[in-house]
Write an enzyme that holds these catalytic residues in place. Sequence first.
Site, PDB file in Angstrom:
ATOM      1  N   SER A  64      35.960  39.253  42.269  1.00  0.00           N
ATOM      2  CA  SER A  64      36.966  38.276  41.826  1.00  0.00           C
ATOM      3  C   SER A  64      37.666  37.606  43.000  1.00  0.00           C
ATOM      4  O   SER A  64      37.758  38.167  44.095  1.00  0.00           O
ATOM      5  CB  SER A  64      38.025  38.954  40.959  1.00  0.00           C
ATOM      6  OG  SER A  64      37.465  39.332  39.735  1.00  0.00           O
ATOM      7  N   GLN A  65      38.172  36.431  42.719  1.00  0.00           N
ATOM      8  CA  GLN A  65      38.982  35.703  43.697  1.00  0.00           C
ATOM      9  C   GLN A  65      40.201  36.565  44.051  1.00  0.00           C
ATOM     10  O   GLN A  65      40.848  37.125  43.165  1.00  0.00           O
ATOM     11  CB  GLN A  65      39.436  34.396  43.030  1.00  0.00           C
ATOM     12  CG  GLN A  65      40.214  33.478  43.920  1.00  0.00           C
ATOM     13  CD  GLN A  65      40.678  32.238  43.155  1.00  0.00           C
ATOM     14  OE1 GLN A  65      40.273  32.004  42.024  1.00  0.00           O
ATOM     15  NE2 GLN A  65      41.529  31.456  43.771  1.00  0.00           N
TER      16      GLN A  65
END
Length: 213
Positions: A64-65
Amino acid sequence: MKDTFKHKGLRQQLVNILKAKGITDVNVLNAIAKIPRHLFMDSGFLDHAYQDKAFPIGADQTISQPYTVAFQSELLQVKKDDKILEIGTGSGYQTAVLCELGAKVFSIERQQELFKKTSKFLPKLGYRAKKLIFGDGYKGLVDEAPFEGIIVTAGAPFVPKPLLSQLKIGGRLVIPVGDDVQIMTMFTRKGQKEFEQEEFGEFRFVPLLEDKN
């Protein structure tokens, strides 16, 4: 498994980006500053490790970011020794953040290849979840409930009822809800059948799939 001064410097820059985007929880920022995110990715992609972007990690999943990880972690308001259920272990990066925040982490992953890889990898970095489980996250983890917090790291077309029922009173479920674009949603359990729902804007996640094991 090297973590150099250069990596630490890049992490500090990432922390500054997250602060500029509105992340204020000092414990979350410290966790991001400490965890060697580049080790969670293939060595060819070190340049990408400390950019604020999601990145593919195999098995059609992404790491994930960092902003998303920080945002969800901040919403959970993790206190030391809180029991936290994570749906979607993935690369283990979010798991490491939760461990760094002092949580007792129970994490479920439905992709066998990722589950095997992450189960071996996290302890090497010194992150020991209470339990890493290969299974269907939609069902939660009844045996270990209730939880102070539940975090879902994949887009859910609907909110799985078992997850709501496994929250402690006062506990929080942070889940991205929607099909193509998800709305980050938080449910706080106020009573046996009473939940408060808040929404925090649009995010994009890979889909949370049901019964795929």
